[in-house]
Design an enzyme around this catalytic site. Structure first.
Site, PDB file in Angstrom:
ATOM      1  N   ASP A  29     -19.204  88.726   8.480  1.00 39.97           N
ATOM      2  CA  ASP A  29     -18.995  89.321   7.147  1.00 39.97           C
ATOM      3  C   ASP A  29     -18.728  90.836   7.238  1.00 39.97           C
ATOM      4  O   ASP A  29     -18.990  91.461   8.261  1.00 39.97           O
ATOM      5  CB  ASP A  29     -20.253  89.050   6.297  1.00 39.97           C
ATOM      6  CG  ASP A  29     -19.961  88.990   4.825  1.00 39.97           C
ATOM      7  OD1 ASP A  29     -18.865  89.394   4.407  1.00 39.97           O
ATOM      8  OD2 ASP A  29     -20.849  88.532   4.067  1.00 39.97           O
ATOM      9  N   SER A  50     -20.366  75.919   6.761  1.00 40.44           N
ATOM     10  CA  SER A  50     -21.774  76.182   6.433  1.00 40.44           C
ATOM     11  C   SER A  50     -22.281  75.275   5.325  1.00 40.44           C
ATOM     12  O   SER A  50     -23.420  75.408   4.860  1.00 40.44           O
ATOM     13  CB  SER A  50     -21.954  77.642   6.015  1.00 40.44           C
ATOM     14  OG  SER A  50     -21.601  78.492   7.068  1.00 40.44           O
ATOM     15  N   ASP A  76     -30.505  81.017   8.600  1.00 43.61           N
ATOM     16  CA  ASP A  76     -30.030  82.039   9.541  1.00 43.61           C
ATOM     17  C   ASP A  76     -31.116  82.359  10.570  1.00 43.61           C
ATOM     18  O   ASP A  76     -32.298  82.433  10.232  1.00 43.61           O
ATOM     19  CB  ASP A  76     -29.735  83.342   8.792  1.00 43.61           C
ATOM     20  CG  ASP A  76     -28.523  83.236   7.902  1.00 43.61           C
ATOM     21  OD1 ASP A  76     -27.942  82.135   7.798  1.00 43.61           O
ATOM     22  OD2 ASP A  76     -28.156  84.268   7.315  1.00 43.61           O
ATOM     23  N   ARG A  92     -23.244  74.741  10.376  1.00 49.16           N
ATOM     24  CA  ARG A  92     -24.586  75.297  10.313  1.00 49.16           C
ATOM     25  C   ARG A  92     -25.453  74.343   9.503  1.00 49.16           C
ATOM     26  O   ARG A  92     -25.157  74.038   8.367  1.00 49.16           O
ATOM     27  CB  ARG A  92     -24.519  76.667   9.640  1.00 49.16           C
ATOM     28  CG  ARG A  92     -24.035  77.796  10.559  1.00 49.16           C
ATOM     29  CD  ARG A  92     -25.138  78.276  11.483  1.00 49.16           C
ATOM     30  NE  ARG A  92     -26.340  78.551  10.707  1.00 49.16           N
ATOM     31  CZ  ARG A  92     -26.509  79.650   9.980  1.00 49.16           C
ATOM     32  NH1 ARG A  92     -25.601  80.582   9.959  1.00 49.16           N
ATOM     33  NH2 ARG A  92     -27.617  79.825   9.283  1.00 49.16           N
ATOM     34  N   ASP A 132     -18.397  80.344   5.142  1.00 55.73           N
ATOM     35  CA  ASP A 132     -19.743  80.388   4.581  1.00 55.73           C
ATOM     36  C   ASP A 132     -19.749  79.816   3.152  1.00 55.73           C
ATOM     37  O   ASP A 132     -18.684  79.479   2.626  1.00 55.73           O
ATOM     38  CB  ASP A 132     -20.227  81.847   4.611  1.00 55.73           C
ATOM     39  CG  ASP A 132     -21.731  81.954   4.714  1.00 55.73           C
ATOM     40  OD1 ASP A 132     -22.417  80.948   4.493  1.00 55.73           O
ATOM     41  OD2 ASP A 132     -22.221  83.068   5.016  1.00 55.73           O
ATOM     42  N   LYS A 177     -15.080  80.713  10.441  1.00 59.03           N
ATOM     43  CA  LYS A 177     -16.424  80.371   9.951  1.00 59.03           C
ATOM     44  C   LYS A 177     -16.371  80.487   8.436  1.00 59.03           C
ATOM     45  O   LYS A 177     -16.137  81.579   7.913  1.00 59.03           O
ATOM     46  CB  LYS A 177     -17.451  81.350  10.531  1.00 59.03           C
ATOM     47  CG  LYS A 177     -18.838  81.281   9.892  1.00 59.03           C
ATOM     48  CD  LYS A 177     -19.812  82.256  10.565  1.00 59.03           C
ATOM     49  CE  LYS A 177     -21.160  82.299   9.862  1.00 59.03           C
ATOM     50  NZ  LYS A 177     -22.105  83.254  10.494  1.00 59.03           N
TER      51      LYS A 177
HETATM   52  C1  GLA Z   1     -24.921  83.986   5.675  1.00 54.53           C
HETATM   53  C2  GLA Z   1     -24.659  83.284   6.992  1.00 54.53           C
HETATM   54  C3  GLA Z   1     -24.834  84.247   8.143  1.00 54.53           C
HETATM   55  C4  GLA Z   1     -23.896  85.430   7.971  1.00 54.53           C
HETATM   56  C5  GLA Z   1     -24.126  86.097   6.622  1.00 54.53           C
HETATM   57  C6  GLA Z   1     -23.090  87.160   6.322  1.00 54.53           C
HETATM   58  O1  GLA Z   1     -26.249  84.372   5.541  1.00 54.53           O
HETATM   59  O2  GLA Z   1     -25.498  82.177   7.150  1.00 54.53           O
HETATM   60  O3  GLA Z   1     -24.586  83.613   9.381  1.00 54.53           O
HETATM   61  O4  GLA Z   1     -22.569  84.986   8.098  1.00 54.53           O
HETATM   62  O5  GLA Z   1     -24.087  85.142   5.558  1.00 54.53           O
HETATM   63  O6  GLA Z   1     -23.252  87.739   5.070  1.00 54.53           O
END
Ligand code: GLA
Length: 421
Positions: free
Chosen positions: A89, A199, A228, A224, A167, A165
């Site tokens: 991000d 995710s 985190d 995922r 999210d 990726k």
């Molecule tokens: C989420 C994701 C993390 C990361 C953050 C970035 O929390 O699960 O892996 O990418 O966003 O803001």
């Protein structure tokens, strides 16, 4: 019969060509990630540091990613298999381009643009990954893809992205089961092969919904599952416990082309001791997890670098069968985790990687015997055992009735390969 025509899926039915009729049924099937992806990603270590005046070496900028592409090669990680350099991000301008509506990388922090960065990464023999979000905004508040999915998929292809990726912040969870496959389809339609990391299940699990793993396998290369990871043993153990407690419904779905992702490797940062670093690496290898580091590669101590580059442990993670392992036993706060791997004996019995994890903190290394059979290993011809963290330590041959004694440091691991004879 199915065929890939340029960037478009087509199906021949009774000699008639029907373009694009099987979008959702065909699924991702992009031939990528046949082994768990390996690489480096910015988030866990560098978060959303955007002040390049205060933190010139740490801010999310083209400099950070160029530096890490260079280090991945010069420090020997690329030779050990680490391949993807992934921007997480905070790489975007807060607004899309007014005229084209395209995503714009932050102009101050990425002054050369993403094509130049992607060229730099590719010229190093590496691959380029990028973060985005299915919702209106990324988790850190930058623009998400939701209203511009086709444009963004094409923009990623134009930037020569190899790994996406996606999210799930600021999105309707109920839309994800159709929206994520849709974005995967749009990525495929660009004609550029891109690993697709989703995710979506992590957000569903958080909301108490059961992810549809059959659909995930069809539409994503990795996903995922859960929270985190943060820079602590506590966070690591919580993730391990989540995967162990839910292994019956999660473990069967990992495999070549579609992996469960317990999140980044913490090794080389502040939170894990030497023993705990070995522990994460061993359990990630048992779980057939993507090995995505998030650290400052210039600051990794040599003994931690040795763990990250341990060829025997990496070989377990990358084992060609792609069978994810499990926690099979826990006794006196020593957990046994094992994973079937190659070589497979003529009798059909697998070899195994076996990790003994100590959840103890009572000072002395803890000595504990198991019969080989108790570990779930039943080959009548027995196993040759080798220490995966110490190649010189050859332990000899064990039958399934034999006693296997190990001694595990507090919050540490011992890790062995049992080769089926
Ligand atoms: C989420 C994701 C993390 C990361 C953050 C970035 O929390 O699960 O892996 O990418 O966003 O803001």
């Amino acid at each position: 019969m199915l065929a890939m025509c340029g960037s478009t899926w087509a199906v021949f039915l009774g000699g008639i060509l029907l373009p694009q009729v099987l979008h959702l049924a065909v699924g991702l099937d992009n031939g990528l990630a046949l082994k768990p992806p390996m690489g480096w990603m910015s988030w866990e270590r560098f978060r959303c540091l955007t002040d390049c005046q205060l933190y010139p070496d740490e801010c999310i900028s083209e400099k950070l990613f160029r530096r890490h592409a260079d280090l991945l090669v010069s420090e020997g990680y690329a030779a050990a298999g680490y391949e993807y350099i992934i921007i997480d991000d905070c790489w975007l301008e807060k607004d899309r381009d007014n005229d084209t509506q395209k995503l714009v990388p932050d102009k101050k922090r990425f002054p050369s643009g993403l094509n130049a960065l992607s060229d730099h990464i590719h010229n190093k023999g590496l691959k380029f990954g990028l973060y985005q979000d299915y919702g209106t905004n990324t988790c850190a508040g930058y623009p998400g893809v939701i209203k511009h999915m086709q444009l963004d998929a094409q923009t990623f292809a134009d930037w020569d992205v190899d790994y996406v990726k996606l999210d799930g912040c600021y999105a309707n969870i109920s839309d994800m089961a159709t929206g994520y496959p849709e974005f995967g389809r749009l990525l495929n339609e660009t004609g550029r092969p891109m690993v697709y990391s989703c995710s979506w299940p992590a957000y569903q699990e958080d909301a108490g919904e059961m992810p549809d793993y059959e659909s995930l396998k069809k539409h994503c290369n990795l996903w995922r599952n859960w929270d985190d990871i943060d820079d602590s043993l506590e966070s690591l153990m919580q993730i391990m416990d989540y995967f162990a407690k839910n292994q019956d419904r999660i473990q069967p779905h990992g495999g070549p082309g579609h992996w469960n992702d317990p999140d980044m490797l913490l090794l080389g940062n502040y939170g894990l001791s030497y023993d705990q670093s070995k522990l994460q690496m061993a359990i990630w290898a048992i779980m057939a997890a993507p090995l995505i580091m998030s650290n400052d590669l210039a600051a990794v101590r040599p003994e931690i670098k040795d763990i990250l580059q341990n060829r025997a442990v990496i070989a377990v993670d990358q084992d060609e069968l792609g069978i994810q392992g499990r926690r099979v036993l826990s006794r006196n706060q020593i957990e046994v985790w094992q994973r079937p791997i190659t070589p497979v004996a003529k009798s059909g019995h697998h070899s195994y990687a076996v990790a003994f994890v100590s959840r103890r903190d009572d000072g002395a290394p803890y000595r504990i015997p198991f019969t080989v059979k108790e570990l779930g290993l039943t080959n009548p011809k027995g196993y040759r055992v080798q220490d995966l963290y110490d190649g010189r330590n050859k332990l000899g041959v064990f039958q399934s009735e034999s006693q296997f004694i190990t001694r595990v440091n507090p919050n540490g691991v011992t890790f062995y390969k049992f080769t089926a004879l």
